[in-house]
Design an enzyme around this catalytic site. Structure first.
Site, mmCIF file in Angstrom:
data_model
loop_
_atom_site.group_PDB
_atom_site.id
_atom_site.type_symbol
_atom_site.label_atom_id
_atom_site.label_comp_id
_atom_site.label_asym_id
_atom_site.label_seq_id
_atom_site.Cartn_x
_atom_site.Cartn_y
_atom_site.Cartn_z
ATOM 1 N N HIS A 1 5.414 2.222 21.988
ATOM 2 C CA HIS A 1 6.448 1.196 21.934
ATOM 3 C C HIS A 1 6.174 0.016 22.861
ATOM 4 C CE1 HIS A 1 10.368 -0.362 21.019
ATOM 5 N NE2 HIS A 1 10.805 -0.261 22.264
ATOM 6 N N ASP B 1 11.600 -5.052 21.260
ATOM 7 C CA ASP B 1 12.740 -4.144 21.282
ATOM 8 C C ASP B 1 14.009 -4.937 20.933
ATOM 9 O OD1 ASP B 1 13.401 -1.216 22.127
ATOM 10 O OD2 ASP B 1 14.833 -2.393 23.281
#
Length: 321
Positions: free
Chosen positions: A298, A100
């Site tokens: 994710h 991220d």
């Protein structure tokens, strides 16, 4: 060897780290919303296989200091944190692992901290070109038609108040929305006007999920209830400052060995566009491996830990072969 948790002085701030094992150093950098705890499945495996695994709570998170000014989350400050971490632990070079916004920082380390990076293992976020448009301007343009969390995060105090008001509800829903169990881009169907993040995030199914238990979620909730979310949001409020830094210091090709891992259901794949992997290959001559993990979203290091650990260990061992 059991994990050791401590706070160390890395220069400008004090940083909480979780450390396990001995051997070549591997530094694991989380993203939003995260903690060193995001790497709970990787730390013991790396340690058991001869590596010194180090996971910090990044600037603004958990037990690490949380400056109020978004400018203190720019590249000069966040790179200094990583260099200061290595210096404090008397480590010359490390393999850096990023996820991220942690991946966005780690992509810059070979250029901004030359000589301190042995290799990179990057999760979720590919290396792409710096936009010619100021990030906040680009976010506002998208937000004129769709809800965009990046735009919503920009106004100081607004997202902070909403998320701080219901840490448990937010964390449960955002973890689910970004996982392989949901299609995150459906959120963009909502308008920005009149909506906060909790208004557009889906309701999450009851825990446990295959990759997250109630006790694990509770760890995040307890931490963010204590710290609030402002530190984490400041990473996004720093994007304009980072953009200005990069006008003076454009990105250079990444030539150290790189392993890239992502889930086939990671919304970043859709958000960054169809050519993002081509940009990655063009901008990262050191790219040695690409891995696409089926069914994962994710949070691939938590959703598919066994597969991620296998890939990481194979790549790390190959560095010495």
């Amino acid at each position: 060897m059991d994990a050791l948790t401590r706070r160390i002085d890395v220069g400008e701030i004090r940083m909480r780290i979780v450390e396990q094992g001995n051997g070549p150093a591997v530094v694991l950098c989380h993203g939003f919303p995260g903690l060193a705890y995001n790497w709970r499945h990787q730390l013991p495996v790396l340690a058991a296989n001869g590596f010194r695994a180090i996971a910090p709570d990044m600037r603004g998170y958990g037990g690490t200091d949380r400056p109020d000014d978004p400018r203190e989350y720019n590249r000069a400050h966040t790179v200094a944190d990583m260099v200061g971490l290595l210096d404090a632990l008397e480590i010359d070079r490390a393999v850096f692992v990023g996820h991220d916004f942690g991946a966005a920082l780690v992509w810059d380390l070979p250029q901004w901290a030359p000589g301190r990076v042995r290799a990179l293992i990057q999760l979720s976020v590919p290396r792409t070109a710096t936009s010619p448009i100021l990030p906040s301007t680009a976010y506002a343009k998208v937000a004129a038609e769709h809800f965009l969390h990046l735009h919503y995060f920009q106004e100081p105090g607004v997202a902070d108040a909403e998320l701080d008001g219901d840490p448990g509800g937010f964390l449960r829903r955002v973890f689910w929305a970004l996982s392989g169990g949901y299609r995150y881009v459906d959120i963009f169907a909502h308008p920005s006007t009149g909506n906060g993040y909790l208004d557009v995030l889906p309701q999450a199914p009851p825990l446990p999920w295959p990759w997250l238990s109630q006790a694990e979620l509770d760890h995040y909730v307890e931490t963010f209830t204590r710290t609030g979310f402002t530190g984490g949001l400041n990473w996004y409020r720093a994007n304009d400052h980072i953009w200005h830094e990069k006008q003076q210091r454009p990105d250079e090709p990444v030539t150290v060995p790189v392993c890239f891992i992502t889930g086939d259901k990671d919304p970043v794949r859709q958000i960054t566009g169809a050519d993002s992997m081509a940009q990655l290959r063009a901008r990262v001559p050191g790219l040695a491996e690409e891995h696409l993990i089926a069914g994962s979203g994710h949070f691939v290091q938590m959703e598919a830990p066994a597969e991620v650990n296998r890939i990481m260990l194979n790549f790390l061992r190959a560095l010495d072969s």
